[in-house]
Design a protein around this motif. Sequence first.
Motif, PDB file in Angstrom:
ATOM      1  N   LEU A 178       0.831  -1.203   0.000  1.00 30.41           N
ATOM      2  CA  LEU A 178       0.000   0.000   0.000  1.00 30.41           C
ATOM      3  C   LEU A 178       0.869   1.257   0.000  1.00 30.41           C
ATOM      4  CD1 LEU A 178      -2.822   1.366   0.324  1.00 30.41           C
ATOM      5  CD2 LEU A 178      -2.435   1.210   2.797  1.00 30.41           C
ATOM      6  N   ILE A 179       1.880   1.269   0.843  1.00 32.49           N
ATOM      7  CA  ILE A 179       2.761   2.435   0.954  1.00 32.49           C
ATOM      8  C   ILE A 179       3.529   2.680  -0.346  1.00 32.49           C
ATOM      9  CG2 ILE A 179       4.856   3.284   2.102  1.00 32.49           C
ATOM     10  CD1 ILE A 179       3.802   1.941   4.653  1.00 32.49           C
ATOM     11  N   SER A 183       0.035  12.825   2.074  1.00 34.80           N
ATOM     12  CA  SER A 183      -0.841  12.769   3.248  1.00 34.80           C
ATOM     13  C   SER A 183      -1.352  11.352   3.513  1.00 34.80           C
ATOM     14  CB  SER A 183      -2.010  13.738   3.096  1.00 34.80           C
ATOM     15  OG  SER A 183      -2.791  13.388   1.970  1.00 34.80           O
ATOM     16  N   GLN A 184      -1.561  10.575   2.460  1.00 38.63           N
ATOM     17  CA  GLN A 184      -2.013   9.195   2.640  1.00 38.63           C
ATOM     18  C   GLN A 184      -0.909   8.326   3.229  1.00 38.63           C
ATOM     19  OE1 GLN A 184      -3.229   8.806  -1.472  1.00 38.63           O
ATOM     20  NE2 GLN A 184      -5.369   8.561  -0.851  1.00 38.63           N
ATOM     21  N   ILE A 185       0.320   8.548   2.792  1.00 36.66           N
ATOM     22  CA  ILE A 185       1.445   7.792   3.347  1.00 36.66           C
ATOM     23  C   ILE A 185       1.637   8.139   4.820  1.00 36.66           C
ATOM     24  CG2 ILE A 185       3.936   7.377   3.201  1.00 36.66           C
ATOM     25  CD1 ILE A 185       3.703   7.957   0.183  1.00 36.66           C
ATOM     26  N   VAL A 186       1.511   9.425   5.140  1.00 30.63           N
ATOM     27  CA  VAL A 186       1.629   9.848   6.535  1.00 30.63           C
ATOM     28  C   VAL A 186       0.525   9.197   7.370  1.00 30.63           C
ATOM     29  CG1 VAL A 186       1.450  11.842   8.085  1.00 30.63           C
ATOM     30  CG2 VAL A 186       2.836  11.993   6.018  1.00 30.63           C
ATOM     31  N   GLN A 187      -0.699   9.112   6.830  1.00 32.36           N
ATOM     32  CA  GLN A 187      -1.794   8.485   7.567  1.00 32.36           C
ATOM     33  C   GLN A 187      -1.533   7.002   7.813  1.00 32.36           C
ATOM     34  OE1 GLN A 187      -4.698  10.148   8.859  1.00 32.36           O
ATOM     35  NE2 GLN A 187      -4.529   8.250  10.010  1.00 32.36           N
ATOM     36  N   VAL A 188      -0.974   6.307   6.839  1.00 31.01           N
ATOM     37  CA  VAL A 188      -0.624   4.896   7.035  1.00 31.01           C
ATOM     38  C   VAL A 188       0.430   4.771   8.126  1.00 31.01           C
ATOM     39  CG1 VAL A 188       0.410   2.847   5.963  1.00 31.01           C
ATOM     40  CG2 VAL A 188      -1.266   4.176   4.700  1.00 31.01           C
ATOM     41  N   SER A 189       1.380   5.691   8.146  1.00 36.52           N
ATOM     42  CA  SER A 189       2.409   5.674   9.188  1.00 36.52           C
ATOM     43  C   SER A 189       1.793   5.909  10.570  1.00 36.52           C
ATOM     44  CB  SER A 189       3.462   6.741   8.886  1.00 36.52           C
ATOM     45  OG  SER A 189       4.449   6.759   9.870  1.00 36.52           O
ATOM     46  N   ILE A 190       0.865   6.853  10.666  1.00 37.38           N
ATOM     47  CA  ILE A 190       0.181   7.115  11.934  1.00 37.38           C
ATOM     48  C   ILE A 190      -0.623   5.897  12.360  1.00 37.38           C
ATOM     49  CG2 ILE A 190      -1.681   8.478  12.998  1.00 37.38           C
ATOM     50  CD1 ILE A 190      -0.641  10.862  11.277  1.00 37.38           C
ATOM     51  N   ASN A 191      -1.343   5.310  11.420  1.00 32.52           N
ATOM     52  CA  ASN A 191      -2.122   4.103  11.720  1.00 32.52           C
ATOM     53  C   ASN A 191      -1.219   2.990  12.235  1.00 32.52           C
ATOM     54  OD1 ASN A 191      -4.437   5.390  10.851  1.00 32.52           O
ATOM     55  ND2 ASN A 191      -4.492   4.358   8.881  1.00 32.52           N
ATOM     56  N   THR A 192      -0.081   2.825  11.604  1.00 32.36           N
ATOM     57  CA  THR A 192       0.866   1.783  12.015  1.00 32.36           C
ATOM     58  C   THR A 192       1.382   2.040  13.424  1.00 32.36           C
ATOM     59  OG1 THR A 192       1.504   1.487   9.703  1.00 32.36           O
ATOM     60  CG2 THR A 192       2.973   0.564  11.348  1.00 32.36           C
ATOM     61  N   GLU A 216       9.484   1.813   6.037  1.00 33.75           N
ATOM     62  CA  GLU A 216       9.141   1.953   4.618  1.00 33.75           C
ATOM     63  C   GLU A 216       8.332   3.221   4.390  1.00 33.75           C
ATOM     64  OE1 GLU A 216       9.265   1.533   0.730  1.00 33.75           O
ATOM     65  OE2 GLU A 216      10.369   0.239   2.119  1.00 33.75           O
ATOM     66  N   ALA A 217       7.438   3.542   5.306  1.00 33.25           N
ATOM     67  CA  ALA A 217       6.660   4.782   5.189  1.00 33.25           C
ATOM     68  C   ALA A 217       7.592   5.988   5.231  1.00 33.25           C
ATOM     69  CB  ALA A 217       5.623   4.860   6.302  1.00 33.25           C
ATOM     70  N   LYS A 218       8.578   5.969   6.116  1.00 29.73           N
ATOM     71  CA  LYS A 218       9.542   7.075   6.181  1.00 29.73           C
ATOM     72  C   LYS A 218      10.304   7.209   4.867  1.00 29.73           C
ATOM     73  CE  LYS A 218      10.399   6.887  11.156  1.00 29.73           C
ATOM     74  NZ  LYS A 218      11.353   6.510  12.202  1.00 29.73           N
ATOM     75  N   ARG A 219      10.705   6.078   4.286  1.00 30.73           N
ATOM     76  CA  ARG A 219      11.411   6.113   2.997  1.00 30.73           C
ATOM     77  C   ARG A 219      10.528   6.725   1.907  1.00 30.73           C
ATOM     78  NH1 ARG A 219      14.029   1.551   4.778  1.00 30.73           N
ATOM     79  NH2 ARG A 219      12.460   0.061   4.115  1.00 30.73           N
ATOM     80  N   GLN A 220       9.270   6.304   1.875  1.00 36.19           N
ATOM     81  CA  GLN A 220       8.361   6.805   0.842  1.00 36.19           C
ATOM     82  C   GLN A 220       8.042   8.289   1.060  1.00 36.19           C
ATOM     83  OE1 GLN A 220       7.479   5.289  -1.970  1.00 36.19           O
ATOM     84  NE2 GLN A 220       8.803   3.626  -1.318  1.00 36.19           N
ATOM     85  N   ILE A 221       7.936   8.714   2.310  1.00 34.59           N
ATOM     86  CA  ILE A 221       7.729  10.137   2.601  1.00 34.59           C
ATOM     87  C   ILE A 221       8.927  10.936   2.104  1.00 34.59           C
ATOM     88  CG2 ILE A 221       7.626  11.830   4.487  1.00 34.59           C
ATOM     89  CD1 ILE A 221       5.878   9.750   6.008  1.00 34.59           C
ATOM     90  N   HIS A 222      10.121  10.419   2.342  1.00 38.95           N
ATOM     91  CA  HIS A 222      11.338  11.082   1.861  1.00 38.95           C
ATOM     92  C   HIS A 222      11.312  11.186   0.337  1.00 38.95           C
ATOM     93  CE1 HIS A 222      15.532  11.497   0.660  1.00 38.95           C
ATOM     94  NE2 HIS A 222      15.739  12.063   1.832  1.00 38.95           N
ATOM     95  N   VAL A 223      10.931  10.113  -0.348  1.00 36.91           N
ATOM     96  CA  VAL A 223      10.868  10.109  -1.811  1.00 36.91           C
ATOM     97  C   VAL A 223       9.867  11.158  -2.305  1.00 36.91           C
ATOM     98  CG1 VAL A 223      10.104   8.727  -3.798  1.00 36.91           C
ATOM     99  CG2 VAL A 223      11.647   7.724  -2.113  1.00 36.91           C
ATOM    100  N   LYS A 224       8.684  11.187  -1.703  1.00 37.89           N
ATOM    101  CA  LYS A 224       7.646  12.141  -2.129  1.00 37.89           C
ATOM    102  C   LYS A 224       8.086  13.590  -1.884  1.00 37.89           C
ATOM    103  CE  LYS A 224       4.372   9.257  -3.370  1.00 37.89           C
ATOM    104  NZ  LYS A 224       3.902   9.134  -4.734  1.00 37.89           N
ATOM    105  N   LEU A 225       8.716  13.841  -0.738  1.00 39.24           N
ATOM    106  CA  LEU A 225       9.199  15.197  -0.451  1.00 39.24           C
ATOM    107  C   LEU A 225      10.301  15.604  -1.424  1.00 39.24           C
ATOM    108  CD1 LEU A 225       9.265  15.282   3.447  1.00 39.24           C
ATOM    109  CD2 LEU A 225       7.723  16.520   1.918  1.00 39.24           C
ATOM    110  N   THR A 226      11.192  14.691  -1.731  1.00 46.62           N
ATOM    111  CA  THR A 226      12.257  14.962  -2.692  1.00 46.62           C
ATOM    112  C   THR A 226      11.675  15.284  -4.063  1.00 46.62           C
ATOM    113  OG1 THR A 226      13.744  13.492  -1.476  1.00 46.62           O
ATOM    114  CG2 THR A 226      14.362  14.033  -3.738  1.00 46.62           C
ATOM    115  N   GLU A 227      10.658  14.526  -4.479  1.00 46.23           N
ATOM    116  CA  GLU A 227      10.001  14.795  -5.759  1.00 46.23           C
ATOM    117  C   GLU A 227       9.378  16.191  -5.777  1.00 46.23           C
ATOM    118  OE1 GLU A 227       7.160  11.632  -6.263  1.00 46.23           O
ATOM    119  OE2 GLU A 227       8.710  10.170  -6.795  1.00 46.23           O
TER     120      GLU A 227
END
Length: 179
Positions: free
Chosen positions: A82-83, A91-100, A142-153
């Motif tokens: 999902l991530i 925001s969806q990735i952050v929500q998955v991280s919060i849920n986790t 993994e959520a942190k990695r994906q957040i980093h990728v999205k912010l970099t983009e």
Amino acid sequence: VQLQQLMGCAYQALDRTDMKFPVHLPFSKLVPEIFILMEEYIEASLQFATHLDLSQTEVDDLVRKSTNELLTKTLNDCLIDLIKEKNLVLSQIVQVSINTSFLQRYSHSMETFVSSKTGCTVSSTQAKDLYGLKMFDNVKEEAKRQIHVKLTEKIDEFFELSRYNWMTSEVREYPSDYI
């Protein structure tokens, strides 16, 4: 009562001293749904194991082993897939991280739930704990990695925009990619 039904075993872990209704919870409905599905899975595993003519400790081990398999193989893989979805926004990735984080925080209540259903505790027997609960760390990483990728983009998009020639002297006959 409705919140207690929704949250299941995680309800006991909530700090209810300052709760005023309507309650705004930081996690999405995914968290209670996962707890409800896990409880149903544990009860189904227990019902299956009771027909196998095993001792109480063996039933407890079997239920914990199957719950660990559910956590490590199924839930872990689903959350990480999902991530990693490309069309997921930040925001969806952050929500998955919060849920986790909430799933991990209330995971001890799942241990308690298994112990109450099987009649065994980890400390009283040689029973394995639910080590699968540690997989939430993998999902958060993994959520942190994906957040980093999205912010970099996003940052790269801003830098691309800064390279645009805003003071062009020629008139274009076609629209700009930036507008």
